[in-house]
Scaffold this motif. Sequence first.
Motif, mmCIF file in Angstrom:
data_model
loop_
_atom_site.group_PDB
_atom_site.id
_atom_site.type_symbol
_atom_site.label_atom_id
_atom_site.label_comp_id
_atom_site.label_asym_id
_atom_site.label_seq_id
_atom_site.Cartn_x
_atom_site.Cartn_y
_atom_site.Cartn_z
ATOM 1 N N HIS A 185 68.553 -25.919 -65.257
ATOM 2 C CA HIS A 185 67.109 -25.766 -65.067
ATOM 3 C C HIS A 185 66.582 -26.783 -64.051
ATOM 4 N N MET A 186 67.113 -27.996 -64.066
ATOM 5 C CA MET A 186 66.700 -28.995 -63.088
ATOM 6 C C MET A 186 67.033 -28.537 -61.674
ATOM 7 N N ALA B 106 69.673 -22.636 -54.858
ATOM 8 C CA ALA B 106 68.564 -23.565 -54.622
ATOM 9 C C ALA B 106 68.369 -23.814 -53.129
ATOM 10 N N LEU B 107 69.465 -23.936 -52.402
ATOM 11 C CA LEU B 107 69.377 -24.145 -50.956
ATOM 12 C C LEU B 107 68.760 -22.941 -50.254
ATOM 13 N N HIS C 33 67.444 -25.516 -60.649
ATOM 14 C CA HIS C 33 66.620 -24.350 -60.326
ATOM 15 C C HIS C 33 65.216 -24.741 -59.851
ATOM 16 N N ARG C 34 64.640 -25.788 -60.449
ATOM 17 C CA ARG C 34 63.264 -26.158 -60.081
ATOM 18 C C ARG C 34 63.201 -27.239 -59.004
ATOM 19 N N ALA C 35 64.341 -27.671 -58.493
ATOM 20 C CA ALA C 35 64.345 -28.688 -57.440
ATOM 21 C C ALA C 35 63.608 -28.185 -56.196
ATOM 22 N N GLU C 36 62.798 -29.045 -55.613
ATOM 23 C CA GLU C 36 62.016 -28.663 -54.437
ATOM 24 C C GLU C 36 62.459 -29.387 -53.169
ATOM 25 N N THR C 37 62.700 -30.682 -53.268
ATOM 26 C CA THR C 37 63.010 -31.440 -52.051
ATOM 27 C C THR C 37 64.409 -32.055 -52.056
ATOM 28 N N VAL D 155 66.864 -34.598 -59.736
ATOM 29 C CA VAL D 155 66.201 -33.717 -58.773
ATOM 30 C C VAL D 155 64.783 -34.243 -58.573
ATOM 31 N N ASP D 156 64.322 -34.228 -57.347
ATOM 32 C CA ASP D 156 62.957 -34.672 -57.028
ATOM 33 C C ASP D 156 62.695 -36.027 -57.689
ATOM 34 N N ASP D 157 61.744 -36.088 -58.655
ATOM 35 C CA ASP D 157 61.411 -37.356 -59.296
ATOM 36 C C ASP D 157 61.779 -37.380 -60.777
ATOM 37 N N GLU D 158 62.780 -36.618 -61.161
ATOM 38 C CA GLU D 158 63.265 -36.665 -62.541
ATOM 39 C C GLU D 158 64.756 -36.966 -62.541
ATOM 40 N N VAL D 159 65.200 -37.619 -63.615
ATOM 41 C CA VAL D 159 66.581 -38.077 -63.688
ATOM 42 C C VAL D 159 67.128 -37.864 -65.093
ATOM 43 N N MET D 160 68.379 -37.429 -65.172
ATOM 44 C CA MET D 160 69.098 -37.384 -66.437
ATOM 45 C C MET D 160 70.296 -38.340 -66.327
ATOM 46 N N ILE D 161 70.389 -39.264 -67.270
ATOM 47 C CA ILE D 161 71.476 -40.242 -67.302
ATOM 48 C C ILE D 161 72.395 -39.886 -68.468
ATOM 49 N N SER D 162 73.682 -39.884 -68.209
ATOM 50 C CA SER D 162 74.651 -39.503 -69.229
ATOM 51 C C SER D 162 75.954 -40.243 -68.994
ATOM 52 N N GLY D 163 76.899 -40.016 -69.900
ATOM 53 C CA GLY D 163 78.272 -40.454 -69.678
ATOM 54 C C GLY D 163 79.150 -39.270 -69.370
ATOM 55 N N ALA D 164 78.553 -38.073 -69.338
ATOM 56 C CA ALA D 164 79.308 -36.828 -69.183
ATOM 57 C C ALA D 164 79.586 -36.523 -67.724
ATOM 58 N N ASN D 165 80.734 -35.919 -67.483
ATOM 59 C CA ASN D 165 81.092 -35.427 -66.162
ATOM 60 C C ASN D 165 80.714 -33.953 -66.024
#
Length: 489
Positions: free
Chosen positions: A71-72, A101-102, A74-78, A178-188
């Motif tokens: 979803h991130m 997205a591109l 998909h909604r990415a703009e820049t 994406v843009d101004d949001e971030v998800m931090i994880s330990g997952a690959n």
Amino acid sequence: MFSSTLRLYGHALGTRRQNYVKSLRLMSSSRNFHPMIQNFASKLQQPKFTIPPDKIQIMSRPTEFYSHLLHMVHRAETRIFISSLYLGSSETELVSAFADALKRRPHLQIHMLFDLNRSTRPGPHSTVKLLAPLVAQYPDRVHVSFFRSPSLRGILAKLVPPRFNEGWGTWHAKIYGVDDEVMISGANLNKSYFTDRQDRYLHFTGNSQLAQYCFDFIDTVSGFSFKLQLPSSRSEYDISWPMPNIHPHHIHKTAELALSSLQNRYRRKTAKNSYAENITLFPLIQAGQFNIRDEETALKMLFQHLDTNTTRPLVDLTSGYFGLYKEYQDLVLQSTNVDCRIVAASPLANGFYGSRGISGRIPEGYTYLEQRFMNAVKRAGRQATVQLNEWEREGWTYHAKGIWLSETSSQPPMLTLFGSTNLNSRSAHIDTELSFMMLVPESSGTEPLRRQLADEVDNLRKHSSPWKGADRKVRLGTKALVGLVGGML
């Protein structure tokens, strides 16, 4: 002479006044935290980002992580910016999401950073081969870099075969933005991490400065990493080194200066950020081979503060690869005023369980490290206050890592460490890690988030049971192997 003395005296007074004001600001801004961590918060000299508690989401399931990631994208703009160990060979859906997205956003830029050795393993669908067509189609908009640890060099660099060369260090930071949001994880970015490999996942919005820091972190390391370029007619992909005057085996000083400068720049930028009722995030880089040890410094300071408290706090600690770094082991065992509950992966939940060859001995090697740790617990007389559980869930593996601090077992956490670190010797010395320490102030507005953190701990512990490793047999060959390469585990 007299006027020069006055000027020097005035400068000294000015500097002292600035330091005094800075100290007052740090002290006042940390007062919203629990008294147990107020002093620690005021002394933690790292960049800091403040975020409203309702802009933070903690997820618990791999399927949530993957759905959120799609979803991130998909909604990415820049911009899309990603850092991970590798992109799995079957992740064509994710690559298609990038391509879509591109197509939708003509100004969208994608920046990705992976580990070189892990991403170029022999096979038909390595990370580089998956992403090469995207670079070929959008050479000015898709930027893919591959970090190579300089610890493997000289004759060994030519002799050590693929897969084993990762033992000398990897790029291990996990950022999904994406843009101004971030998800931090330990997952690959691999199927198991999206389905049945347990990890941690924290999503942040509402702070463009945090997103920019994560982007700049990726961009900084990309500056001394290999680049995926347009493939020639004779190859599926081309990789180039961007620094003609510096050999990739000798980037230590360059990397140290670049990462230190990044932290110093953001330390100045964020110095006036107010804690208020917001959550505070401190980014901690751990890159031992480059003499960057933010995580180590912060944890030492934290345990020192906790051990002087009048109450007994509770530290929950977990790692999918539990070979606790000796410095951290000493902190746990010597902090006699702190209770500690630890969750490690059982042999069946270890990601290497069932592997062929030497890799198949890795779960047994971790059993041996756990046995040594529990013997140290016994020698320290801490059996009642340091507990080790093992996580096991049928058909699943365990990859979660981090720390939570609570006043008692009945109170929700006020602090957590999350990100890529496994808290072992490899994370401390060999791999390059990015983790975050999150401090939660005491207020009614932060109670839902603290409850989420408590649920996160409970969800991990509900699949754990008391450690059974004391009764497991470890072969002499495995003990010798741990003695030889223990720091790589």
